[in-house]
Motif scaffolding. Structure first.
Motif, PDB file in Angstrom:
ATOM      1  N   GLN A   5       0.853  -1.190   0.000  1.00  0.00           N
ATOM      2  CA  GLN A   5       0.000   0.000   0.000  1.00  0.00           C
ATOM      3  C   GLN A   5       0.889   1.239   0.000  1.00  0.00           C
ATOM      4  O   GLN A   5       1.490   1.571   1.012  1.00  0.00           O
ATOM      5  CB  GLN A   5      -0.905   0.016   1.245  1.00  0.00           C
ATOM      6  CG  GLN A   5      -1.956  -1.067   1.283  1.00  0.00           C
ATOM      7  CD  GLN A   5      -3.206  -0.691   0.502  1.00  0.00           C
ATOM      8  OE1 GLN A   5      -3.344   0.422   0.022  1.00  0.00           O
ATOM      9  NE2 GLN A   5      -4.118  -1.630   0.375  1.00  0.00           N
ATOM     10  N   SER A   6       0.985   1.906  -1.145  1.00  0.00           N
ATOM     11  CA  SER A   6       1.754   3.147  -1.200  1.00  0.00           C
ATOM     12  C   SER A   6       0.998   4.245  -0.459  1.00  0.00           C
ATOM     13  O   SER A   6      -0.167   4.062  -0.083  1.00  0.00           O
ATOM     14  CB  SER A   6       1.983   3.567  -2.660  1.00  0.00           C
ATOM     15  OG  SER A   6       0.754   3.928  -3.261  1.00  0.00           O
ATOM     16  N   MET A   7       1.636   5.394  -0.263  1.00  0.00           N
ATOM     17  CA  MET A   7       0.988   6.489   0.441  1.00  0.00           C
ATOM     18  C   MET A   7      -0.283   6.934  -0.279  1.00  0.00           C
ATOM     19  O   MET A   7      -1.327   7.163   0.347  1.00  0.00           O
ATOM     20  CB  MET A   7       1.954   7.671   0.574  1.00  0.00           C
ATOM     21  CG  MET A   7       1.354   8.882   1.268  1.00  0.00           C
ATOM     22  SD  MET A   7       0.906   8.558   2.994  1.00  0.00           S
ATOM     23  CE  MET A   7       2.511   8.787   3.781  1.00  0.00           C
ATOM     24  N   SER A   8      -0.223   7.061  -1.607  1.00  0.00           N
ATOM     25  CA  SER A   8      -1.409   7.501  -2.343  1.00  0.00           C
ATOM     26  C   SER A   8      -2.509   6.451  -2.277  1.00  0.00           C
ATOM     27  O   SER A   8      -3.696   6.787  -2.246  1.00  0.00           O
ATOM     28  CB  SER A   8      -1.057   7.795  -3.806  1.00  0.00           C
ATOM     29  OG  SER A   8      -0.647   6.624  -4.471  1.00  0.00           O
ATOM     30  N   MET A   9      -2.134   5.181  -2.238  1.00  0.00           N
ATOM     31  CA  MET A   9      -3.130   4.115  -2.126  1.00  0.00           C
ATOM     32  C   MET A   9      -3.808   4.177  -0.761  1.00  0.00           C
ATOM     33  O   MET A   9      -5.021   3.964  -0.644  1.00  0.00           O
ATOM     34  CB  MET A   9      -2.474   2.749  -2.344  1.00  0.00           C
ATOM     35  CG  MET A   9      -1.973   2.541  -3.770  1.00  0.00           C
ATOM     36  SD  MET A   9      -0.877   1.117  -3.945  1.00  0.00           S
ATOM     37  CE  MET A   9      -2.034  -0.236  -3.791  1.00  0.00           C
ATOM     38  N   LEU A  10      -3.054   4.473   0.278  1.00  0.00           N
ATOM     39  CA  LEU A  10      -3.634   4.611   1.614  1.00  0.00           C
ATOM     40  C   LEU A  10      -4.606   5.784   1.655  1.00  0.00           C
ATOM     41  O   LEU A  10      -5.680   5.708   2.259  1.00  0.00           O
ATOM     42  CB  LEU A  10      -2.536   4.808   2.659  1.00  0.00           C
ATOM     43  CG  LEU A  10      -1.642   3.606   2.976  1.00  0.00           C
ATOM     44  CD1 LEU A  10      -0.538   4.016   3.937  1.00  0.00           C
ATOM     45  CD2 LEU A  10      -2.447   2.461   3.555  1.00  0.00           C
ATOM     46  N   LYS A  11      -4.228   6.885   1.000  1.00  0.00           N
ATOM     47  CA  LYS A  11      -5.077   8.073   1.007  1.00  0.00           C
ATOM     48  C   LYS A  11      -6.389   7.845   0.267  1.00  0.00           C
ATOM     49  O   LYS A  11      -7.410   8.456   0.589  1.00  0.00           O
ATOM     50  CB  LYS A  11      -4.334   9.261   0.374  1.00  0.00           C
ATOM     51  CG  LYS A  11      -3.244   9.843   1.257  1.00  0.00           C
ATOM     52  CD  LYS A  11      -2.647  11.097   0.625  1.00  0.00           C
ATOM     53  CE  LYS A  11      -1.641  11.749   1.569  1.00  0.00           C
ATOM     54  NZ  LYS A  11      -1.069  12.990   1.005  1.00  0.00           N
ATOM     55  N   SER A  12      -6.353   6.966  -0.729  1.00  0.00           N
ATOM     56  CA  SER A  12      -7.564   6.741  -1.530  1.00  0.00           C
ATOM     57  C   SER A  12      -8.352   5.523  -1.077  1.00  0.00           C
ATOM     58  O   SER A  12      -9.400   5.214  -1.645  1.00  0.00           O
ATOM     59  CB  SER A  12      -7.180   6.577  -3.012  1.00  0.00           C
ATOM     60  OG  SER A  12      -6.346   5.447  -3.188  1.00  0.00           O
ATOM     61  N   SER A  13      -7.862   4.807  -0.069  1.00  0.00           N
ATOM     62  CA  SER A  13      -8.570   3.602   0.388  1.00  0.00           C
ATOM     63  C   SER A  13      -8.759   3.626   1.900  1.00  0.00           C
ATOM     64  O   SER A  13      -8.394   2.689   2.599  1.00  0.00           O
ATOM     65  CB  SER A  13      -7.810   2.339  -0.033  1.00  0.00           C
ATOM     66  OG  SER A  13      -6.499   2.324   0.509  1.00  0.00           O
ATOM     67  N   ASN A  14      -9.288   4.744   2.404  1.00  0.00           N
ATOM     68  CA  ASN A  14      -9.560   4.854   3.833  1.00  0.00           C
ATOM     69  C   ASN A  14     -10.528   3.768   4.277  1.00  0.00           C
ATOM     70  O   ASN A  14     -11.425   3.370   3.545  1.00  0.00           O
ATOM     71  CB  ASN A  14     -10.161   6.219   4.153  1.00  0.00           C
ATOM     72  CG  ASN A  14      -9.120   7.335   4.189  1.00  0.00           C
ATOM     73  OD1 ASN A  14      -9.405   8.438   4.618  1.00  0.00           O
ATOM     74  ND2 ASN A  14      -7.901   7.065   3.735  1.00  0.00           N
ATOM     75  N   GLY A  15     -10.342   3.296   5.511  1.00  0.00           N
ATOM     76  CA  GLY A  15     -11.255   2.301   6.058  1.00  0.00           C
ATOM     77  C   GLY A  15     -10.521   1.224   6.823  1.00  0.00           C
ATOM     78  O   GLY A  15      -9.312   1.326   7.085  1.00  0.00           O
ATOM     79  N   LEU A  16     -11.251   0.181   7.214  1.00  0.00           N
ATOM     80  CA  LEU A  16     -10.661  -0.912   7.986  1.00  0.00           C
ATOM     81  C   LEU A  16      -9.645  -1.685   7.155  1.00  0.00           C
ATOM     82  O   LEU A  16      -9.822  -1.888   5.958  1.00  0.00           O
ATOM     83  CB  LEU A  16     -11.758  -1.865   8.469  1.00  0.00           C
ATOM     84  CG  LEU A  16     -12.613  -1.403   9.653  1.00  0.00           C
ATOM     85  CD1 LEU A  16     -13.724  -2.407   9.926  1.00  0.00           C
ATOM     86  CD2 LEU A  16     -11.760  -1.217  10.903  1.00  0.00           C
ATOM     87  N   MET A  17      -8.586  -2.145   7.822  1.00  0.00           N
ATOM     88  CA  MET A  17      -7.547  -2.895   7.148  1.00  0.00           C
ATOM     89  C   MET A  17      -7.069  -4.034   8.043  1.00  0.00           C
ATOM     90  O   MET A  17      -6.776  -3.834   9.219  1.00  0.00           O
ATOM     91  CB  MET A  17      -6.377  -1.956   6.811  1.00  0.00           C
ATOM     92  CG  MET A  17      -5.316  -2.567   5.916  1.00  0.00           C
ATOM     93  SD  MET A  17      -4.127  -1.300   5.351  1.00  0.00           S
ATOM     94  CE  MET A  17      -5.166  -0.325   4.260  1.00  0.00           C
ATOM     95  N   ASN A  18      -7.026  -5.254   7.498  1.00  0.00           N
ATOM     96  CA  ASN A  18      -6.507  -6.397   8.240  1.00  0.00           C
ATOM     97  C   ASN A  18      -4.994  -6.311   8.352  1.00  0.00           C
ATOM     98  O   ASN A  18      -4.337  -5.623   7.572  1.00  0.00           O
ATOM     99  CB  ASN A  18      -6.904  -7.704   7.549  1.00  0.00           C
ATOM    100  CG  ASN A  18      -8.388  -8.004   7.664  1.00  0.00           C
ATOM    101  OD1 ASN A  18      -9.031  -7.584   8.619  1.00  0.00           O
ATOM    102  ND2 ASN A  18      -8.930  -8.713   6.692  1.00  0.00           N
ATOM    103  N   THR A  19      -4.441  -7.031   9.307  1.00  0.00           N
ATOM    104  CA  THR A  19      -3.000  -7.017   9.535  1.00  0.00           C
ATOM    105  C   THR A  19      -2.442  -8.433   9.538  1.00  0.00           C
ATOM    106  O   THR A  19      -3.187  -9.410   9.388  1.00  0.00           O
ATOM    107  CB  THR A  19      -2.678  -6.348  10.888  1.00  0.00           C
ATOM    108  OG1 THR A  19      -3.159  -7.200  11.945  1.00  0.00           O
ATOM    109  CG2 THR A  19      -3.342  -4.978  11.001  1.00  0.00           C
TER     110      THR A  19
END
Length: 412
Positions: free
Chosen positions: A263-277
């Motif tokens: 997940q690049s920075m721009s991908m993180l900015k455009s995919s806000n929400g819950l994320m598994n780890t």
């Protein structure tokens, strides 16, 4: 009449207050969209996307992209560089300053030395990540990598300029650089703990090396891995709580700082929400929420909010961010979710030691917080999600209730 005057005054007051509040509007640009207007630059544009440099460019302000047309890219493509070396070469073509056509012909003393994104990666040694810009005779402007010591390309034309935000210009051909073109280790060969230790995350790296979580990280690199690494100051403050966790608890906490996908920075900015780890396992959710905060990206658990403050490495499929707090999963710190209860009668005391309560805990929990206002969940001793000003006044999305009260007073 008095009511109309009061309403007019209230409207003026609201307008003034809104004007004084910090603005969230930021000039944004998209290098991919800009270059899409120019088919002759499709190859350059393609590799900016493939190497994820486009994301980095879009996240910066005051920047100059020295684009090369398809014909000019031929020599670079003939070298058959790896995607990682290609990224280094193209990052040498992104200047960390604004140079429009006018500025290029008005360079002080006829020459300027500009830092590039290659220099910003920390990979370049010495001045290898700098580009010399020279105002030549006859109205020409030359570009040369600092190490080459000569003019390698010339300015052709301006493609698009947004003054002091982004300038996209064409240069005649690519800038050669032995260092930028050098072979780059594959992500799987990168020693991530050494990289962390060398860039302010030594404590987290040492904890990782002492845990089976290290194997989990290594096993996920090839398939995609995003790591959120707490800086040393944050992890030092959390160390006492970390030591109180069981071996399994420590592993889960460390794995909680990794996501099994790139997940690049721009991908993180455009995919806000819950994320598994990496710690997610069936009923044990171990997830967190990615959320934008202006230009920043935050990672929110139910106990703490951390901010991404830097990037150690970005070589798909591996990316490592630095964060300013340790991420605390509710699965390990359930006791911190609710305020400490008021003292109970002595007859009720045994309830706290109930076998049923301890049976539910998969990991050993840290000691109960000493105060309901400073639970054990937060490394800095404060509830990270509480929004209040220095005087303790609660705010609504940055808007003080005191100001709202003032508005209502004048509106009465």
């Amino acid at each position: 009449m008095q009511l109309r005057s009061t309403a007019a005054f209230t409207a003026a007051l609201i307008s003034t207050l809104l004007f004084l509040l910090p603005s969230a509007t930021v000039n944004a640009h998209n290098i991919t969209s800009i270059l899409n207007k120019f088919p002759d630059f499709s190859t350059f544009n393609h590799y900016l996307t493939l190497t994820h440099l486009a994301d980095d460019i879009n996240n910066r302000q005051t920047i100059t992209v020295c684009a090369v047309d398809n014909a000019g890219m031929a020599d670079l493509l003939s070298k058959h560089l790896s995607i990682y070396a290609m990224k280094n070469v193209l990052s040498l073509h992104v200047l960390l300053d604004y140079f429009g056509a006018k500025k290029l012909h008005q360079i002080t003393n006829g020459t300027a030395l500009a830092a590039t994104m290659f220099q910003a990666t920390g990979t370049a040694t010495g001045s290898a990540g700098f580009v010399n810009i020279t105002d030549l005779r006859g109205g020409k402007v030359g570009f040369g990598s600092e190490n080459s010591g000569k003019t390698d390309a010339t300015f052709v034309k301006s493609l698009q300029e947004v003054p002091y935000n982004i300038s996209v210009i064409q240069i005649s051909n690519t800038l050669p650089s032995v260092e930028a073109e050098a072979p780059v280790p594959e992500p799987a060969d990168v020693n991530i703990t050494s990289l962390m230790s060398a860039h302010g995350c030594r404590n987290f790296a040492e904890a990782l090396l002492a845990s089976d979580a290290m194997k989990t990280y290594a096993d996920n690199i090839d398939g995609g891995l995003s790591v959120f690494c707490p800086l040393d100051d944050a992890f030092k403050g959390f160390a006492p709580k970390f030591k109180n966790l069981t071996v399994a608890g420590k592993q889960s906490l460390l794995e909680y700082h990794g996501v099994p996908v790139y997940q690049s920075m721009s991908m993180l900015k455009s995919s806000n929400g819950l994320m598994n780890t990496l710690a997610t396992d069936g009923a044990e959710k171990y997830d967190f929420t990615v959320q934008n905060d202006g230009q920043d990206v935050t990672i929110k658990t139910k106990l703490v909010t951390a901010k991404i403050v830097g990037t150690l490495i970005d070589q798909q499929p591996l990316i490592i961010f630095t964060i300013n707090k340790v991420l605390l999963p509710e699965e390990l710190f359930k006791n911190a979710l609710s305020p400490a209860p008021a003292p109970a009668p002595e007859a009720d005391a045994p309830v706290a030691d109930s076998p049923k309560a301890s049976k539910k805990k998969k990991h050993k929990a840290p000691p109960a917080p000493a105060s309901s206002e400073a639970p054990a969940d937060s490394p800095d001793g404060a509830v990270a999600d509480q929004e209040a000003d220095g005087s303790g006044a609660t705010q609504i999305k940055g808007f003080p209730l005191g100001v709202l009260g003032l508005m209502l007073w004048f509106g009465c």
